[in-house]
Design a protein around this motif. Structure first.
Motif, PDB file in Angstrom:
ATOM      1  N   GLN A 226       0.831  -1.196   0.000  1.00  0.00           N
ATOM      2  CA  GLN A 226       0.000   0.000   0.000  1.00  0.00           C
ATOM      3  C   GLN A 226       0.870   1.252   0.000  1.00  0.00           C
ATOM      4  N   GLY A 227       0.268   2.343  -0.432  1.00  0.00           N
ATOM      5  CA  GLY A 227       0.955   3.637  -0.400  1.00  0.00           C
ATOM      6  C   GLY A 227       2.206   3.628  -1.250  1.00  0.00           C
ATOM      7  N   ARG A 228       3.264   4.216  -0.680  1.00  0.00           N
ATOM      8  CA  ARG A 228       4.502   4.352  -1.441  1.00  0.00           C
ATOM      9  C   ARG A 228       5.255   3.034  -1.609  1.00  0.00           C
ATOM     10  N   LEU A 229       4.895   2.034  -0.827  1.00  0.00           N
ATOM     11  CA  LEU A 229       5.546   0.734  -0.949  1.00  0.00           C
ATOM     12  C   LEU A 229       4.746  -0.224  -1.831  1.00  0.00           C
ATOM     13  N   GLN A 230       3.774   0.286  -2.548  1.00  0.00           N
ATOM     14  CA  GLN A 230       2.958  -0.566  -3.406  1.00  0.00           C
ATOM     15  C   GLN A 230       3.727  -0.927  -4.675  1.00  0.00           C
ATOM     16  N   LEU A 231       3.828  -2.216  -4.938  1.00  0.00           N
ATOM     17  CA  LEU A 231       4.481  -2.721  -6.137  1.00  0.00           C
ATOM     18  C   LEU A 231       3.417  -3.188  -7.119  1.00  0.00           C
ATOM     19  N   ALA A 232       3.683  -3.007  -8.401  1.00  0.00           N
ATOM     20  CA  ALA A 232       2.701  -3.345  -9.430  1.00  0.00           C
ATOM     21  C   ALA A 232       3.290  -4.351 -10.401  1.00  0.00           C
ATOM     22  N   LEU A 233       2.561  -5.425 -10.641  1.00  0.00           N
ATOM     23  CA  LEU A 233       2.900  -6.413 -11.661  1.00  0.00           C
ATOM     24  C   LEU A 233       1.781  -6.410 -12.689  1.00  0.00           C
ATOM     25  N   GLN A 234       2.148  -6.423 -13.955  1.00  0.00           N
ATOM     26  CA  GLN A 234       1.151  -6.394 -15.020  1.00  0.00           C
ATOM     27  C   GLN A 234       1.698  -7.137 -16.228  1.00  0.00           C
ATOM     28  N   LEU A 235       0.809  -7.808 -16.938  1.00  0.00           N
ATOM     29  CA  LEU A 235       1.228  -8.597 -18.087  1.00  0.00           C
ATOM     30  C   LEU A 235       0.424  -8.199 -19.313  1.00  0.00           C
TER      31      LEU A 235
ATOM     32  N   ALA B  33       5.620  -3.457 -13.481  1.00  0.00           N
ATOM     33  CA  ALA B  33       4.862  -2.338 -14.041  1.00  0.00           C
ATOM     34  C   ALA B  33       5.196  -1.007 -13.395  1.00  0.00           C
ATOM     35  N   ASP B  34       6.079  -1.005 -12.382  1.00  0.00           N
ATOM     36  CA  ASP B  34       6.497   0.251 -11.770  1.00  0.00           C
ATOM     37  C   ASP B  34       8.020   0.310 -11.732  1.00  0.00           C
ATOM     38  N   MET B  35       8.536   1.506 -11.578  1.00  0.00           N
ATOM     39  CA  MET B  35       9.976   1.705 -11.673  1.00  0.00           C
ATOM     40  C   MET B  35      10.739   0.991 -10.565  1.00  0.00           C
ATOM     41  N   PHE B  36      10.215   1.049  -9.344  1.00  0.00           N
ATOM     42  CA  PHE B  36      10.941   0.436  -8.242  1.00  0.00           C
ATOM     43  C   PHE B  36      11.049  -1.070  -8.428  1.00  0.00           C
ATOM     44  N   SER B  37       9.941  -1.730  -8.790  1.00  0.00           N
ATOM     45  CA  SER B  37       9.982  -3.178  -9.018  1.00  0.00           C
ATOM     46  C   SER B  37      10.994  -3.521 -10.104  1.00  0.00           C
ATOM     47  N   PHE B  38      10.951  -2.771 -11.196  1.00  0.00           N
ATOM     48  CA  PHE B  38      11.849  -3.063 -12.306  1.00  0.00           C
ATOM     49  C   PHE B  38      13.305  -2.917 -11.864  1.00  0.00           C
ATOM     50  N   TYR B  39      13.607  -1.850 -11.139  1.00  0.00           N
ATOM     51  CA  TYR B  39      14.992  -1.640 -10.735  1.00  0.00           C
ATOM     52  C   TYR B  39      15.448  -2.707  -9.744  1.00  0.00           C
ATOM     53  N   LEU B  40      14.611  -3.040  -8.772  1.00  0.00           N
ATOM     54  CA  LEU B  40      14.971  -4.047  -7.791  1.00  0.00           C
ATOM     55  C   LEU B  40      15.245  -5.395  -8.464  1.00  0.00           C
TER      56      LEU B  40
ATOM     57  N   ALA C 158      18.264   7.677 -14.461  1.00  0.00           N
ATOM     58  CA  ALA C 158      17.161   7.929 -15.395  1.00  0.00           C
ATOM     59  C   ALA C 158      15.818   7.858 -14.682  1.00  0.00           C
ATOM     60  N   PHE C 159      15.661   6.906 -13.774  1.00  0.00           N
ATOM     61  CA  PHE C 159      14.405   6.773 -13.032  1.00  0.00           C
ATOM     62  C   PHE C 159      14.162   7.985 -12.136  1.00  0.00           C
ATOM     63  N   ILE C 160      15.223   8.501 -11.529  1.00  0.00           N
ATOM     64  CA  ILE C 160      15.083   9.703 -10.700  1.00  0.00           C
ATOM     65  C   ILE C 160      14.584  10.867 -11.550  1.00  0.00           C
ATOM     66  N   LEU C 161      15.153  11.013 -12.747  1.00  0.00           N
ATOM     67  CA  LEU C 161      14.718  12.088 -13.642  1.00  0.00           C
ATOM     68  C   LEU C 161      13.293  11.856 -14.137  1.00  0.00           C
ATOM     69  N   LEU C 162      12.947  10.600 -14.378  1.00  0.00           N
ATOM     70  CA  LEU C 162      11.576  10.300 -14.786  1.00  0.00           C
ATOM     71  C   LEU C 162      10.592  10.687 -13.685  1.00  0.00           C
TER      72      LEU C 162
ATOM     73  N   LEU D 108       4.211   4.252 -11.812  1.00  0.00           N
ATOM     74  CA  LEU D 108       3.943   3.275 -12.866  1.00  0.00           C
ATOM     75  C   LEU D 108       4.713   3.645 -14.131  1.00  0.00           C
ATOM     76  N   ILE D 109       5.239   2.651 -14.796  1.00  0.00           N
ATOM     77  CA  ILE D 109       6.073   2.901 -15.971  1.00  0.00           C
ATOM     78  C   ILE D 109       5.278   3.619 -17.051  1.00  0.00           C
ATOM     79  N   ARG D 110       4.044   3.176 -17.283  1.00  0.00           N
ATOM     80  CA  ARG D 110       3.260   3.790 -18.358  1.00  0.00           C
ATOM     81  C   ARG D 110       3.001   5.267 -18.094  1.00  0.00           C
ATOM     82  N   ASP D 111       2.874   5.658 -16.826  1.00  0.00           N
ATOM     83  CA  ASP D 111       2.583   7.054 -16.491  1.00  0.00           C
ATOM     84  C   ASP D 111       3.814   7.940 -16.674  1.00  0.00           C
ATOM     85  N   VAL D 112       4.954   7.483 -16.198  1.00  0.00           N
ATOM     86  CA  VAL D 112       6.156   8.324 -16.292  1.00  0.00           C
ATOM     87  C   VAL D 112       6.641   8.424 -17.734  1.00  0.00           C
ATOM     88  N   VAL D 113       6.489   7.352 -18.517  1.00  0.00           N
ATOM     89  CA  VAL D 113       6.929   7.387 -19.911  1.00  0.00           C
ATOM     90  C   VAL D 113       6.017   8.278 -20.745  1.00  0.00           C
TER      91      VAL D 113
END
Length: 545
Positions: free
Chosen positions: A58-67, A120-127, A169-173, A183-188
Motif C-alpha cells: 500500500q501507499g509508497r511501498l505498493q508494487l505493481a505487476l502487469q502482463l 509495471a512500476d519503476m521500483f519493481s523493475f529496478y529491484l 534515469a528513473f530519478i529524472l523520470l 507506474l512505468i506507463r505514467d512516467v513514460v
C-alpha cells in the motif's frame, strides 16, 4: 481475473519460496533437481494471465505487476527456456562442487529475469534488475577459474554501471512527472514533455543498451557466456539479455516520434549487428561464436526499436518482441547443443548437427524456418532504405557465422566415437528444439494472422533466400582463405584494458576474503533481503515527502 492475479503472484512467489528455503544448507544441496519447476507458473501466466494486474502493498511501498501481450510473449518463451535449462542443469552439474551456490544464483537470476517482464512500476523493475545482476555474476564465476573470476569482475562492474545509469534515469523520470505515480506507463507518457528528456533517454539507452549488449558496451556478453556453465550460458544469452530489450520497449516513448534519438539508436543497433558477426567469425570455441552471434542479433532488435522511435510507431515493439522470442528459443537450444556435442561421439553426432544446422541457419533467415518469419516480421519497421540493406548484410553474415559455429561444434565432439549423451541432457534439448521450430509458426498464424500462402510465393521465397545464400557462398570462400583471419581474443576491446587491471597482493587478498564470504550463502541471502528493504524504505519512506 483472480486466476491471472494468482499466476502473476506465483511467477515470482514460487522461485522466491524456493530461494528462501535455500537458507537451509540441506535443502540447498538438493534443490538442483527442482529448478525445472521454478518457471512453470510463469509459463501458465503467459498463457492465461494476459491483461492481468496485481498490486502488492500500500501507499509508497505498493508494487505493481502487469502482463500485456508483449510481456507475455517474452515471459512464456523465456520461462520455457529457464525450465528446460534447469532440467538440463540437474544432469549437467550433478555431483559437481558448489551446486548449492549455483542454485541460489540461478534462482536469483531467474527471479530478476522473469520479473522484469511483468514489472509495471519503476521500483519493481529496478529491484529485479539489481537482483538479476547479482545472481548472474554468481553464475559466471561458478567454475572459480582465473578466467571466470576475470569475466565475473568485468560483468559485475559493467552491470553496476548500467544499473547506476538506469537509477539516475528513473530519478529524472520521477522528477519530470506531475503526479505521484511510479507506474512505468505514467512516467513514460510524460517523458517527451520533460525538461530532462534528452538526458533521461541517454541514460536509459546506455544502461539498458548495456544489458542488451550494444557495442561498445557488449564485452560482458562473450566473456560471461564463455565462462559460465553451459546451462547458465543458455539462459544468459537466450533470456537474460532480453531484459535490456523489454526495458527499452517499456521506457522508450515509442508513441512519440523522436527522429534524432531514433537515428542514434538505429545506428548503434546496425553497427552492433555487423560488429558481432565480424568478431564472431574469428572465434574458435562454439560458445564464443554463439555469444558474438547474440551481440549481432541484439543489434538488429535494437535497430528495429530505433526505427520505431524515429517514426513514432508503437507497432515496432511487437515486431521486436517477435524477433526476440525466436532468438530466446534458438540461442538457448544452440548453447545446450554444445554440451550435447561434448558428450556425443562422431558416430552419433550427425543427427545432432543436422538439427543444429537447421536452427542455426534459421537465425540467418533460411526460408520456412522460424528465423525467416522473424526476418519477415521486422521487414516493415526497417523499411526499404539503408537500414534494410544493412539488415540484409547482417543476415548474410549471421548465416556465415552459424555455419562457422556448426563447424566448430563438430570439432567439439567427444573423443569416444561411440559416446552418446544421457537422457537428462537430450530430453530438454529436444523439447527446446521442437519449440524453436513450432512456436514461431504459431505466433505467425495466430498473433500476426499471417498465411502460409504469403510465404510460399516464389518472390517471397527468393527474397528470403538471398541473404542466406550470400552467407553460404561467403562461408565456402572463407574455408579456403580462413587461415588469414586474425584471432581476436574473447572480449575483444576488453583486452585493451587488461593491462590496467591491478595485480598486487592486496587486491588478491580482498578477492580471497570476498570469495570466502560469498560461500556463506545463507548470510548472503539475508544480507540481500535486508539491503532491499532498506533501499525500499529510502526511496518510498524518505525519498518523497
Amino acid at each position: 481475473m483472480m486466476l491471472g492475479q494468482l499466476l502473476l503472484a506465483t511467477t515470482l512467489g514460487l522461485p522466491s519460496l524456493m530461494l528462501a528455503t535455500c537458507l537451509s544448507a540441506r535443502v540447498r544441496e538438493r534443490m538442483l533437481a527442482l529448478l525445472v519447476f521454478a518457471p512453470l507458473p510463469a509459463i501458465a501466466a503467459a498463457l492465461f494471465a494476459v491483461d492481468s494486474q496485481l498490486l502488492v502493498g500500500q501507499g509508497r511501498l505498493q508494487l505493481a505487476l502487469q502482463l500485456d501481450v508483449l510481456g507475455a510473449i517474452l515471459l512464456g518463451v523465456a520461462a520455457l527456456l529457464w525450465s528446460m535449462a534447469g532440467l538440463y542443469a540437474a544432469t549437467y552439474l550433478r555431483g559437481t562442487a558448489n551446486c548449492g551456490r549455483f542454485v541460489v544464483c540461478w534462482l536469483m537470476t531467474l527471479m530478476g529475469c522473469l520479473g522484469a517482464f511483468v514489472a509495471a512500476d519503476m521500483f519493481s523493475f529496478y529491484l529485479l534488475l539489481a537482483l538479476l545482476g547479482v545472481g548472474a555474476c554468481g553464475l559466471v564465476v561458478h567454475d572459480q577459474s582465473a578466467s571466470a573470476w576475470r569475466s565475473g569482475g568485468i560483468y559485475m562492474g559493467l552491470s553496476l554501471f548500467a544499473e547506476s545509469c538506469v537509477l539516475l534515469a528513473f530519478i529524472l523520470l520521477a522528477a519530470g512527472t506531475q503526479g505521484d505515480s511510479w507506474l512505468i506507463r505514467d512516467v513514460v507518457a510524460e517523458l517527451p514533455q520533460s525538461p530532462w528528456c534528452d538526458v533521461t533517454l541517454g541514460l536509459l539507452i546506455v544502461g539498458l543498451g548495456l544489458k542488451a549488449g550494444l557495442v561498445p558496451l557488449h564485452v560482458w556478453m562473450p566473456l560471461a557466456h564463455a565462462a559460465a556453465p553451459i546451462p547458465a550460458s543458455a539462459v544468459l544469452s537466450g533470456a537474460v539479455v532480453k531484459v535490456g530489450i523489454i526495458g527499452l520497449i517499456r521506457f522508450l516513448p515509442l508513441q512519440t516520434a523522436l527522429p534524432d534519438w531514433g537515428f542514434a539508436l538505429t545506428s548503434a543497433g546496425l553497427f552492433t549487428a555487423l560488429y558481432g558477426v565480424a568478431i564472431g567469425i574469428t572465434q574458435q570455441h562454439p560458445k564464443a561464436v554463439l555469444a558474438y552471434s547474440s551481440v549481432s542479433q541484439m543489434g538488429v532488435i535494437v535497430a528495429v526499436l530505433g526505427m520505431g522511435l524515429s517514426a513514432g510507431e508503437t507497432s515496432a515493439a511487437l515486431y521486436a518482441v517477435w524477433y526476440a522470442a525466436h532468438h530466446v528459443l534458438v540461442k538457448g537450444t544452440l548453447f545446450l547443443a554444445v554440451g550435447l556435442a561434448a558428450t556425443t561421439g562422431a558416430r552419433h553426432l550427425w543427427p545432432l548437427l543436422l538439427v543444429v544446422a537447421v536452427l542455426a541457419l534459421g537465425l540467418g533467415g533460411l526460408p520456412l524456418t522460424g528465423g525467416a518469419l522473424a526476418k519477415y516480421a521486422v521487414k516493415g519497421p526497417l523499411g526499404d532504405g539503408l537500414a534494410a540493406t544493412v539488415a540484409n548484410v547482417s543476415a548474410a553474415g549471421t548465416t556465415l557465422l552459424m555455419l562457422h559455429f556448426v563447424y566448430c561444434l563438430k570439432t567439439f565432439a567427444a573423443t569416444d566415437a561411440q559416446a552418446q549423451p544421457g537422457k537428462g541432457l537430450l530430453l530438454p534439448w529436444c523439447v527446446l528444439a521442437l519449440a524453436s521450430l513450432l512456436i514461431p509458426w504459431l505466433m505467425y498464424l495466430w498473433v500476426a494472422a499471417g498465411t502460409v500462402t504469403d510465404l510460399l510465393e516464389p518472390a517471397s521465397l527468393w527474397l528470403a533466400l538471398r541473404p542466406p545464400l550470400v552467407g553460404m557462398i561467403t562461408a565456402i570462400a572463407l574455408w579456403y582463405w580462413g587461415g588469414r583471419l586474425p584471432r581476436v581474443p574473447i572480449g575483444d576491446i576488453a583486452v585493451l584494458f587488461g593491462g590496467l587491471m591491478p595485480r598486487n597482493g592486496g587486491v588478491s587478498l580482498v578477492f580471497t576474503s570476498l570469495d570466502a564470504w560469498l560461500r556463506r550463502w545463507a548470510l548472503a541471502c539475508m544480507a540481500l533481503l535486508v539491503l532491499s528493504l532498506l533501499f525500499a524504505w529510502t526511496l518510498y519512506g524518505g525519498g518523497r515527502g
